[in-house]
Scaffold this active site. Sequence first.
Site, short mmCIF file in Angstrom:
data_model
loop_
_atom_site.label_atom_id
_atom_site.label_comp_id
_atom_site.label_asym_id
_atom_site.label_seq_id
_atom_site.Cartn_x
_atom_site.Cartn_y
_atom_site.Cartn_z
N HIS A 163 0.78 -1.23 0.04
CA HIS A 163 -0.04 0.00 0.00
C HIS A 163 0.89 1.35 0.06
O HIS A 163 0.19 2.32 0.10
CB HIS A 163 -0.98 0.03 1.14
CG HIS A 163 -1.99 -0.92 1.03
ND1 HIS A 163 -3.32 -0.48 0.30
CD2 HIS A 163 -2.31 -2.04 1.54
CE1 HIS A 163 -4.30 -1.28 0.52
NE2 HIS A 163 -3.74 -2.41 1.08
N LYS B 168 -8.72 13.85 4.43
CA LYS B 168 -7.89 12.63 4.45
C LYS B 168 -6.85 12.78 5.43
O LYS B 168 -6.62 14.04 6.30
CB LYS B 168 -6.96 12.60 3.22
CG LYS B 168 -6.19 13.70 2.37
CD LYS B 168 -5.62 13.34 1.07
CE LYS B 168 -6.84 13.38 -0.07
NZ LYS B 168 -6.95 12.33 -0.78
N ARG B 169 -6.04 12.00 5.74
CA ARG B 169 -4.97 11.86 7.04
C ARG B 169 -4.14 13.18 6.65
O ARG B 169 -3.47 13.22 5.51
CB ARG B 169 -4.17 10.42 6.59
CG ARG B 169 -2.99 10.42 7.71
CD ARG B 169 -2.47 8.82 7.89
NE ARG B 169 -2.74 8.26 6.52
CZ ARG B 169 -1.36 8.19 6.21
NH1 ARG B 169 -0.06 8.61 6.65
NH2 ARG B 169 -1.22 7.48 4.84
#
Length: 1665
Positions: free
Chosen positions: A1119, A1395-1396
């Site tokens: 990932h 998002k992060r």
Amino acid sequence: MISDHATLPFLLSFFIFLHFHSPCAHSKPSISVTPTTLSKSGDFVHVQWSGIEAPSDLDFLAIYSPPTSPHDNYIGYRFLSQSASWETGSGSISLPLIDLRAGYSFRIFRWTRAEINPKRQDHDHNPLPATHHLLAFTGEVAFAPDRGPGQIHLAFADQDDAMRVMYVSPNPKETYVRYGEKEHALDGVALARVERYEREHMCDAPANTSVGWRDPGYIHNALLTNLKKGQRYYYKVGNDNGGWTATHSFVSRNSDSDETIAFLFGDMGTTVPYNTFLRTQEESISTMKWILRDVEALGDKPAFVSHIGDISYARGYSWLWDQFFSQIEPVASKVAYHVCIGNHEYNWPLQPWKPDWASYGKDGGGECGVPYSLRFNMPGNSSESTGTAAPPTKNLYYSFDMGAVHFVYISTETNFLPGSNQYNFLKHDLESVDRNKTPFVVVQGHRPMYTTSHENRDAALRAKMLEHLEPLLVNNNVSLALWGHVHRYERFCALNNFTCGDNVGQRAGDDKGYTVHIVIGMAGQDWQPTWQPRADHPDDPIFPQPKWSLYRGGEFGYTRLVATKQKLVLSYVGNHDGVVHDMVEILASGEVIIGNGNCSIVVNSEPEYKIVESTLSWYVKGGSVLLLGAFMGYVLGFVTSAKKKSDKARSNWTPVKTEETLSDIKLGIAILRCSPWLYSDKKPACSMAALHFSTTCRHSNSPLRFNSKSSFIGFTQRNNIWQLIVITKSNSRRAVRKLYVKNVASDKKQELKDPLSEQDTFNEFVPDSASIASSIKFHAEFTTPFSPEKFELNKAFFATAESVRDSLIINWNATNDYYEKKNVKQAYYMSMEYLQGRALLNAIGNLQLSGPYAEALRKLGHNLEDVANKEPDAALGNGGLGRLASCFLDSLATLNYPAWGYGLRYKYGLFKQHITKDGQVEVAENWLEMGNPWEILRNDVSYPVKFYGEVILGPNGNKQWVGGENILAVAYDVPIPGYKTRTTVNLRLWSTKVSQEEFDLRAFNSGDHAKAYAVMKNAEKICYVLYPGDESTEGKTLRLKQQYTLCSASLQDIIARFEKRSGKRVNWDTLPDKVVVQMNDTHPTLCIPELIRILMDVKGLNWEKAWNITKRTVAYTNHTVLPEALEKWSLTLLQGLLPRHVEIISKIDEELIHEIISEYGIDDLDLLQQRLKKMRILENIELPNSVLELLSITEEASAVDPVKEVDVDDTDVKATEKEEEKDDDDDDIGEEEQEEDTENSSVEEVMDSKVEARFKVDPKLPMMVRMANLCVAGGFSVNGVAAIHTEIVKEEVFNEFYKLWPEKFQNKTNGVTPRRWIRFCNPDLSKIITKWTGTEDWITDLEKLAILRKFADNEDLQLEWIEAKRRNKIKIASFLKDKTGYVVNPSAMFDVQVKRIHEYKRQLLNIMGIVYRYKKMKELSAEERKEMFVPRVCIFGGKAFATYVQAKRIVKFITDVGATINRDPEIGDLLKVVFVPDYNVSVAEILIPGSELSQHISTGGMEASGTSNMKFAMNGCILIGTLDGANVEIREEIGEDNFFLFGARAEEIAGLRKERAEGKFVADPRFEEVKTYVRSGVFGPYNYEELMGSLEGNEGYGRADYFLVGKDFPSYLECQEEVDKAYRDQKRWTKMSILNTAGSYKFSSDRTIHEYARDIWRIEPVDLA
């Protein structure tokens, strides 16, 4: 004799002869209808058929209008078995047809019992016939073109001398009303205005679906003025082209008359001569019949009808409105027909006024008041906006005088609180009444202020009415209040706050007049409360009648009001006999006199109250008492009531169809949840799970009788003695299912044969709202962690969730039983994160139970949305990794793939994010504070997990890991349902603990409390927090413990399940044929050595076999390409914590090196050294001895001198040989040999030292274990998650591995589930997609979204699209105000980056672009700003990791910028910046549907895939981004013109960084301008030097702008200018939005899972029959 060649033709001719001449020859079915042209609405047709082969009682005649409607879109049907001769294959049916402004057609279908789909039901839970087998069809039946308009009805107007006439026609052509005082002299002419509503005006299903919608025609509205008082007028409507109606007449109002006559009722509805999707109201015919009798008896006296709510009960099926108006026309064309709005005309989920305490649901069927508002036109001009594209809702509140009475109508469905328009109207109106002219005041509304029906759902609303409206009634001496909604007649005394007045309507010493309240909702609807016992309903509960309720009637009927200035009389007329059953007289003085009704008034100074518990409560409480004593705490079941049996003659009929109380639930059946999978061997823990059964078939002509013959367990009460009833009835020949799940950790198999359930019969158990309400009520009382006194939202959520979980458990059981029976290959998904979001709405949506649950909660006094909002997000993940895992589980279940998920049960999650003036503050998540109703603790499923200790050799020579620290991993199961399937997969989460014996009681009693529970806390803390900080050794150790716990417990569980399914003889070679383990990123890497450990040390396999099995079982998903995310662990740390695993990893490393050498050889040791440096699992660690030996031999061989050839004489050789024999034992010779050995040894040492020098270890660097390399070496598959990411993985990250094993590598582009991310979070868009694609199949086949492409330019679609987006933006604006306090303009562009928080995701680039925008705005005048800039609301959300200092600085910077801009009055709504705290899935479900621009702007080549970009695109949000991750593929699918692209490409990044390091980069002046502006302090006193400094310099850690913000800044600004330009052209923007949704179909997780299953896991779907 027939020749051989002639045989075949002869036989063929013979069979043809038999076919046509045999009496059994098949004939084609035929159907005919007469007449084919009807002169007027209501004319009969005669449908005749013949030739039906093998007639079945399920054969049916479907009725269609328009005649070309699709098969499934019938308006109704009749079974052929209604014809007396149906069994002969021939028959006929006659029925009247209402003019729907379109023709009719008829079709005969064959429907088989095998095709019965219990999920497709009508309102009464009868299965709707399927239309797969068409037998015959007719042509069109049309209405005469000159028939004239229809559906005439009258209404009073604002002027006393006017009458309104309304009617419907098939076209918008001008029509007129001709009227006059003589029937043959209609000299007056009134032109009618024309109105119409469209399908897009409907707000919800079924009103806006192809099934419910029919063309409503054109509504004509004419006002007849200057009428004489009390005069009969004749009239007709139409025009010369379309025809005129027959002549009708009415008597005009007479304001001079003292006499008032009215007919009043509520909740009448209509009926149709066929079965349809809804229950219709047969009694409405009788109500209209008796009123028509009374009207015709009046002569020339004026009168009117008052229908107070729940008018037609069309509820989204529009032809029922036509049926209703046709049914009332005989009355409504003679007298004014007045209405007020009810819940079944209006209520829908998004209605504008919907307070928490109100029980407004979906009763309107999506009509949201539109047909009601346009088909009627009442006096006054009251209206409320719908907040949608629909026209405003009208006819809400108004008043008029009629003789001696002032009539007032109110709306109980819209805002009536003080300060509202309605309240102000009512207050002013009542205070303005001229009591000399109208001594009586009658107020009418739908939902009652007083009732004894025990309808809990409206309790809070009634309380508000009592609080705010009753004082207005009492203070203004309102004579009479009439209400509907409860489908009975009930008269109360003159009341104020439950207190009866004296017989003059007042209390002694009080000058306020009390109001007589009467409920009159008995005109047609047959759902009724049960009050008193009846002979034909012996099981009904008895609700005692309080003394302030004076009369309660069970007969359908209406009321008749007659008043003069001295007296008002209201009579209750029964439908079965047309006579008066009750009567009340009210004098102008206020005195109340009782007439007929067989009751006398008893006046009390104080009210008498008696709280009556529902039967459900009695049953449950009584049953639990019995069973607790008799069965040691096992609650076996309950039943609230049996199916009512009534087939009496009409004269004795007392109908009971209770919808309003929990006591009359059709079948609320509880099943046992006492299966072995719910309790451990030592301590059973049994709880109730309600299994819901549908009600029996209602229609008398239906051949289907679902009599619920399945068994049930329950209680009944006879003579106050509780008796346990167990009823077992089953005609099924199939074997009874066993509900159990084995404890695979033991050899014991425990079973409980459940008499309730049969294999493959669960699909018959379709719960209705009543049985669901029963189940919720049960759980509220017995299983929720709340006190029993109140039923507040938190308790309602838990009870509802546990009710849903009951259904999930049934399917979960069936799924796992089937998997075990078939011994299928199963995938096991290992992930450290599962970011599920809220589960309630998703679960009931997947189960197709959203409607029944909403209705059930409404009955219990709550709104489903409010209840669902009480669910906390499960804190099991942080970002895309966890969201992807949850999407995968949803798709696995929906697609019926056999799979489980494994994870950890984090008590405190990552953290809850608070935003303060100092930026982000982290606090512990509290999601488990009140428990988790979805999880099921499996005390019998636990496994030991070991840390530390040592490795020794056992007696058999096997390695044994002994000593150390031991904990237990205990399983918690969470069922995950699929959409429209019984498949329910499992998410098994592990929690950690130690045995209670580890609690040091002696230390505790001695006062050393910390020591007492130290061991317990040490075990429990493993599952405290997701990703604990790893700056310290303790943090690193805890992270490793987490990862190993997940791997060890899960693999032990998987192995145990494999062994159990394998039986007594386990063939370990078949493990990869039955099991595949997918590692979601590197966190579960320890699965590889752990599986080998189990196979070798526990199961006794040798190394070769264990290693081979593991390599065929485990797969790896990468990932990330970020170096810091490719996990490495200290060898020293691992060695101490997991000593056996380090041995195994070292062995794998050795195997890998040998394979590399085998593939590439050792000729070039420098090249080998480079390869090993990249590929080895162990970093900076000596080569294994076996490798050193191999390399040393090679090096030594290359160092030996070449052999020289020497000529030798044979005699010399012989002499030498003799000399050697002679001196064989000579010591000198021994010394020479010793010297030679020493020389050889020194050569080997030199060679070894050369090899070691070449592959030397640097003592200054740490020794590490590279987990990603271990994954690649130990797995049979390695996949990336986006096309560009996979290429980077192959060409850069694992290039050497790719060269060695190219077959291992493949791409699997991520996806997200369209169920949660479109269907459930964006219902408005979902309806549009369904409408324009023509199907709901897109929910599981997202490729159907591509159909939208051909409509992208369609103006109708664009208007609907814009409206849906507008609604969602309004939701966001409301959410932002509640969450942050900021007020934003929904008309602005909503620009979102959620998002992060990470430097590579470049929130810093976004906020610096905003700063530049703000600075430029400040430099312009107000007019220039508006001209140059599109208004924007810039929304941020995401968490910065607690120890990631730079990310937290970015959060602080964003919030400071927002605080400055949002307070700047010069900027106003042109720019807002909002940081949403604690971003999670539930927040995403609000933000994503309403977003218009979404930013995915990571540095090129650094984002693996991303999934939020997919969610935004699916919801029609346009992306701005770089060519990174899945952006590349999204842009390809949606079209380059529909994506805003900027920034450097992935292949350019390395060169740009090199350019920076060489000092060649020159920053854009605008970038420098922004940095200077930030440093000026304009955004507050915080020192942003570290943040700005990271963007400067050419090298160094935390410097040199590693993520290229400065490089991409100019192209980012230019791209944003293109965004503004596109947004100004809304037509273009909307088209881009549509094409984003249309092109997003590739990014469904269903597609991704299909690819994993096919290419990696090699598993097949398993569809439960």
